[in-house]
Design a protein around this motif. Sequence first.
Motif, PDB file in Angstrom:
ATOM      1  N   ASP A  18      -1.195  -8.430  -1.328  1.00 50.60           N
ATOM      2  CA  ASP A  18      -2.734  -7.773  -1.613  1.00 50.60           C
ATOM      3  C   ASP A  18      -2.699  -6.607  -2.451  1.00 50.60           C
ATOM      4  N   ASN A  39     -10.385 -10.321  -9.690  1.00 49.58           N
ATOM      5  CA  ASN A  39     -10.325  -9.816  -8.260  1.00 49.58           C
ATOM      6  C   ASN A  39     -11.441  -8.700  -8.416  1.00 49.58           C
ATOM      7  N   PRO A  40     -12.030  -8.766  -7.209  1.00 50.06           N
ATOM      8  CA  PRO A  40     -13.263  -8.034  -7.053  1.00 50.06           C
ATOM      9  C   PRO A  40     -12.962  -6.594  -7.247  1.00 50.06           C
ATOM     10  N   LYS A  41     -11.922  -5.933  -6.661  1.00 51.23           N
ATOM     11  CA  LYS A  41     -11.339  -4.693  -6.805  1.00 51.23           C
ATOM     12  C   LYS A  41     -11.361  -4.200  -8.188  1.00 51.23           C
ATOM     13  N   ASP A  60      -5.812  -5.607  -4.457  1.00 46.11           N
ATOM     14  CA  ASP A  60      -6.872  -5.330  -3.602  1.00 46.11           C
ATOM     15  C   ASP A  60      -6.964  -3.753  -3.422  1.00 46.11           C
ATOM     16  N   HIS A  61      -5.906  -2.885  -3.629  1.00 42.41           N
ATOM     17  CA  HIS A  61      -5.820  -1.627  -3.273  1.00 42.41           C
ATOM     18  C   HIS A  61      -5.858  -0.692  -4.658  1.00 42.41           C
ATOM     19  N   GLN A 117       0.807  -1.191  -0.039  1.00 43.29           N
ATOM     20  CA  GLN A 117       0.022   0.042  -0.023  1.00 43.29           C
ATOM     21  C   GLN A 117       0.827   1.264   0.188  1.00 43.29           C
TER      22      GLN A 117
END
Length: 676
Positions: free
Chosen positions: A219, A245-247, A222-223, A44
């Motif tokens: 991850d 990937n949902p994101k 995911d961001h 991140q």
Amino acid sequence: MTIQNVSSFAKGAWVAPGAGARNIASAITGDVIASAGNDALDVQGMLAYARDVGGPALRRMTFHDRARMLKALALHLREHRDALYELSFNTGATQADHAIDIDGGIGTMLVFASKGRKEMPDSQVFVDGEIEHLSRNGTFLGQHICTPLQGVAVHINAFNFPVWGMLEKLAPTLLAGVPAIVKPATSSCYVTELAVKIMVESNILPDGALQLVSGGLGDMLDHLTCQDAVAFTGSADTALKLRSNPKILGNSVRFTAEADSLNCSILGPDATPDTPEFELFIKEVSREMTTKAGQKCTAIRRIITPASVTEAVIDALSARLAKTAIGDPRLETTRMGALVSAGQKRDVLEKAAHLATEATRVFGDPDDFAVEGADPEKGAFVPPMLFYCDSPDTASAVHDTEAFGPVSTVMSYRDVDHAIALANRGMGSLVASVITHDTEVAREVALGAGAFHGRIYFNNRDSMKESTGHGSPLPHMVHGGPGRAGGGEELGGIRAVKHFMQRTAIQGSPDILTGVTGQWVAGATEIDAGEHPFTRKFGELAVGETLHTASRTVTLEDIEHFANFTGDTFYAHMDDAAAKRNPFFPGRVAHGYLLLSFAAGLFVEPNEGPVLANTGLDGLRFMKPVSAGDAIKVRLTVKKKTKRNDEYGEVRWHVTLTNQDDEQVAEYELLTMNAF
């Protein structure tokens, strides 16, 4: 043996391997040579660093600034390529393979640097297409522009090209003005790490423009947001997992995939064994099977031949493959090195065994082959393996199983339509090649197979000396393919740059569009040139600066003199009755090129000055004929300025010719080179 710690480059600092690190073995000896990965990497923080530091720094630069940066990076890498060569041998690659991966990657970066300077403006806005006229009087217009995404591009690359795979994505991304986080495949990431170190230590890149993940991404995906992009090269299964990937789905993150590909090569029905095309076909297929030990996304997996010459193809190809010296890639005699890893060797052998359920191996025994300078049991070596499928219409494995190594299958076709049907059974490929001297065959294949293949490569006796080869993705041309090949596009010149930009429709007045794009739009406010603009240096000229000339009357004597002097005695200029029978002319009219000549005479400053050369004109249109007795005048406006080097720049002038009634009779854009 010293084991290399392959670091990541995150938030401007090198991070050594940590928890979760994996060992990496030499493709030649099987010995552990490196370790990479760190589960504690702050992914991140890396994304934030790219968005908050790298992105703004890149966006402050113009396209030309970024292009110059790419050129400097490429030249710096070229100075250090010997170190990359030496390290890359451990991946199983030969010196010839290095020319594709390392030199090819550097060359790709140089092409994007050149295209950025030649085809993009020296500004921060890219104008995409022509002005759209949205109103009757031209006070409300439309224009498409492209601006950089304000996020980060995550590049996930395959093991087979640790340098080219990175640079072919990185060049258009940086040229667009977007920072990148590069994640190479772990099995060859030690080569990518060295390339990144060379670039970072050059101090050419702005902080945050490039980061490296050696190991897993954690991850990170995911961001991602709508301003980010993912460019992936690898298997179709992995591509499906990542893009699901949902994101990525929920945020409409741009996702480009270059995946599995059952590429084929078709031997045309005209290419009999006594033709140059037959010999060319054998050379091309052999090269594509053995280069990088067949570990190329563009390698030929299916060999489609006329039934009448299939046996001759198998014999000739087997004889050529038998001459392929396999061994330690450092040896000058080696023509094919190892697969990248023992795991890749197991996968190739498993896939070859699956192919053998519906095809017969006609060359290459993985249990009996010679390896020079290395132990075939310890290294990831396999021989070239050629299969023959006698029932390609009912077979399935040969059309959907890619053994990612030196493995290919021969199959016969009855006619061109049958060859096209077999080629399309792969359900999407990066490239199909056709070796033929028959232009009608080429047309049939292009129409019948084009929808299933990202690129169709034709070659024959006319182009064989200069062609780049079936398996060479060029930065000028689109690289990607439909269906199984991933459904994406990379490269393709400036098209690739626009993948990392947002196309936005701008609507407004001519002044608004001029202000946004930095290019003068007809109808926008004009700046009085005062002194003649041809007496002004490049840096002194302003976009919108305009010269209005005096008028000149066109006489019948002018028209006849021009006709006799040039030899252009077309009837519309010389025969009044014939001209009147033409629906476009009221009678005899002036030559279009006479009008251009008179226009130049009206606006050109004859004395020596900053205008160095007239390099051409674009978009010439004649709207209304000019008859003897009409008077023409010119409006000359600075439309666009593009710096070329420290000595001169290109000025694009908008030129409009009008008659005595202020009706427009011609329009074009003049290009000049002006000194600084």
